[in-house]
Design a protein around this motif. Structure first.
Motif, PDB file in Angstrom:
ATOM      1  N   GLU A  61       0.825  -1.214   0.000  1.00  0.00           N
ATOM      2  CA  GLU A  61       0.000   0.000   0.000  1.00  0.00           C
ATOM      3  C   GLU A  61       0.855   1.259   0.000  1.00  0.00           C
ATOM      4  OE1 GLU A  61      -3.059   0.236   2.930  1.00  0.00           O
ATOM      5  OE2 GLU A  61      -4.034  -1.626   2.298  1.00  0.00           O
ATOM      6  N   SER A  62       2.068   1.169   0.537  1.00  0.00           N
ATOM      7  CA  SER A  62       2.909   2.360   0.630  1.00  0.00           C
ATOM      8  C   SER A  62       3.200   2.961  -0.745  1.00  0.00           C
ATOM      9  CB  SER A  62       4.223   2.030   1.347  1.00  0.00           C
ATOM     10  OG  SER A  62       5.077   1.212   0.552  1.00  0.00           O
ATOM     11  N   VAL A 121       4.649  10.563   1.710  1.00  0.00           N
ATOM     12  CA  VAL A 121       5.380  10.151   2.914  1.00  0.00           C
ATOM     13  C   VAL A 121       6.882  10.184   2.642  1.00  0.00           C
ATOM     14  CG1 VAL A 121       5.827   8.257   4.526  1.00  0.00           C
ATOM     15  CG2 VAL A 121       3.488   8.673   3.725  1.00  0.00           C
ATOM     16  N   GLY A 122       7.631  10.781   3.559  1.00  0.00           N
ATOM     17  CA  GLY A 122       9.086  10.808   3.420  1.00  0.00           C
ATOM     18  C   GLY A 122       9.703   9.455   3.703  1.00  0.00           C
ATOM     19  N   GLN A 150       8.615  -3.095  -5.004  1.00  0.00           N
ATOM     20  CA  GLN A 150       7.957  -1.788  -5.017  1.00  0.00           C
ATOM     21  C   GLN A 150       8.902  -0.677  -5.472  1.00  0.00           C
ATOM     22  OE1 GLN A 150       4.578  -1.803  -4.402  1.00  0.00           O
ATOM     23  NE2 GLN A 150       4.978  -4.009  -4.272  1.00  0.00           N
ATOM     24  N   GLN A 151      10.187  -1.020  -5.570  1.00  0.00           N
ATOM     25  CA  GLN A 151      11.223  -0.117  -6.092  1.00  0.00           C
ATOM     26  C   GLN A 151      11.364   1.206  -5.334  1.00  0.00           C
ATOM     27  OE1 GLN A 151       9.959  -0.001 -10.294  1.00  0.00           O
ATOM     28  NE2 GLN A 151      11.594  -1.453 -10.736  1.00  0.00           N
ATOM     29  N   PRO A 152      11.485   1.159  -4.000  1.00  0.00           N
ATOM     30  CA  PRO A 152      11.789   2.402  -3.282  1.00  0.00           C
ATOM     31  C   PRO A 152      13.223   2.825  -3.553  1.00  0.00           C
ATOM     32  CG  PRO A 152      11.893   0.545  -1.795  1.00  0.00           C
ATOM     33  CD  PRO A 152      11.390   0.003  -3.108  1.00  0.00           C
ATOM     34  N   LYS A 153      13.530   4.096  -3.350  1.00  0.00           N
ATOM     35  CA  LYS A 153      14.884   4.579  -3.574  1.00  0.00           C
ATOM     36  C   LYS A 153      15.830   4.157  -2.450  1.00  0.00           C
ATOM     37  CE  LYS A 153      13.489   8.642  -6.259  1.00  0.00           C
ATOM     38  NZ  LYS A 153      13.464  10.135  -6.316  1.00  0.00           N
ATOM     39  N   TRP A 204      11.807   2.556   4.570  1.00  0.00           N
ATOM     40  CA  TRP A 204      11.970   2.706   3.131  1.00  0.00           C
ATOM     41  C   TRP A 204      11.403   4.038   2.669  1.00  0.00           C
ATOM     42  CZ3 TRP A 204       8.540  -0.375   5.647  1.00  0.00           C
ATOM     43  CH2 TRP A 204       7.183  -0.305   5.310  1.00  0.00           C
ATOM     44  N   SER A 205      11.970   4.521   1.594  1.00  0.00           N
ATOM     45  CA  SER A 205      11.575   5.831   1.062  1.00  0.00           C
ATOM     46  C   SER A 205      11.579   5.796  -0.461  1.00  0.00           C
ATOM     47  CB  SER A 205      12.547   6.909   1.549  1.00  0.00           C
ATOM     48  OG  SER A 205      12.246   8.159   0.976  1.00  0.00           O
ATOM     49  N   TYR A 206      10.563   6.389  -1.061  1.00  0.00           N
ATOM     50  CA  TYR A 206      10.462   6.450  -2.509  1.00  0.00           C
ATOM     51  C   TYR A 206      11.063   7.722  -3.081  1.00  0.00           C
ATOM     52  CZ  TYR A 206       7.228   2.525  -2.034  1.00  0.00           C
ATOM     53  OH  TYR A 206       6.682   1.310  -1.749  1.00  0.00           O
TER      54      TYR A 206
END
Length: 286
Positions: free
Chosen positions: A231-232, A239-240, A262-265, A284-286
């Motif tokens: 869901e994120s 969201v940071g 989900q390929q977060p950065k 995790w952060s996108y």
């Protein structure tokens, strides 16, 4: 414990009893001759928490209904301080400011994270829970302490962020202490282990308490966190940092595989140590 954790040197019972005199009624002498409380006694735990929150975090009122989870304050504070470090590592974020907005998923009746996070860093909190009784108690605590917080019920047990994060909202952080067990039987086994660790005769009651939604969910923490991860992605721009405690370290590899899809950065695992206990959260952060 974290270097900024006010509980890293143990409990100062003299100071705590000065703040909350009723705590003296719960003090005992250990076999080694030290002053402590009976950690298998729920009333003693609640009284200790009241004293800690009053003495260190200027909490005027804190109460907990029967059978709701009674959280150990030092460990909860560690999560807050580790999150502050996570923000501080990002030059774009401000650590100690009301401009920092945090979403506490599954805040429970105790409202422990918003109380500590606001006292330590003046963060502005929103919080969700699926239990209306928990939110009712959390609201009473917030109002009694003049804590400005947005409380919201999650109406669907299959969702985490859906129905909670609204269009246009932004959070620097989300945090969560998810239900650990997959079913009631697992939770009861966990209860027995805690009594054994306390060297007490097992009973039907868990010393720290807990409603069913606080202790278990279908699939346990692994499924819960995987739902959160999926869901994120829908809120990548709102969201940071997404974060969640992971009780079972064996779940990390599977959770990270889900995260990579989900390929977060950025993906981080942050360890926290409280005595011999090692806990961790996934970020995790996108």
């Amino acid at each position: 414990m974290h270097s900024r954790n006010k509980h890293r040197n143990g409990y100062d019972f003299n100071a705590l009893c000065t703040t909350l005199p009723e705590l003296a009624n719960h003090l005992i002498n250990t076999v080694k001759g030290n002053t402590s409380i009976d950690f298998s006694n729920r009333e003693s735990l609640i009284c200790l928490n009241k004293a800690l929150l009053m003495h260190y975090y200027d909490v005027k009122y804190w109460a907990l209904p029967k059978d709701f989870l009674c959280p150990p304050v030092p460990g909860r504070a560690d999560y807050i301080h580790a999150l502050a470090d996570l923000l501080h590592a990002n030059e774009q974020e401000v650590t100690q400011s009301s401009a920092v907005k945090v979403l506490d998923i599954g805040t429970g009746a105790n409202l422990i994270y918003p109380l500590i996070g606001h006292a330590e860093y003046q963060w502005q909190f929103s919080a969700s829970d699926i239990n209306p009784e928990a939110l009712k108690c959390a609201k009473a605590i917030a109002q009694a302490n003049a804590l400005d917080i947005r409380l919201q019920q999650q109406p669907n047990t299959e969702h985490i962020f859906h129905n909670v994060i609204k269009p246009g909202q932004y959070f620097n952080l989300t945090m969560c202490n998810p239900p650990f067990h997959a079913n009631q039987k697992e939770a009861e086994l966990g209860t027995r282990r805690k009594w054994q660790n306390l060297k007490q005769k097992p009973t039907s009651k868990l010393n720290f308490g807990g409603q069913s939604q606080e202790l278990w969910c279908d699939g346990g923490e692994k499924r819960f966190i995987k739902t959160m991860i999926r869901e994120s992605k829908d809120y990548a721009d709102q969201v940071g940092w997404f974060t969640c405690l992971v009780s079972n370290k064996e779940n990390l590899s599977s959770l990270k595989l889900t995260l990579k899809k989900q390929q977060p950065k950025k993906i981080k695992t942050v360890k926290m140590t409280q005595g011999q206990k090692i806990s961790r959260f996934l970020a995790w952060s996108y």
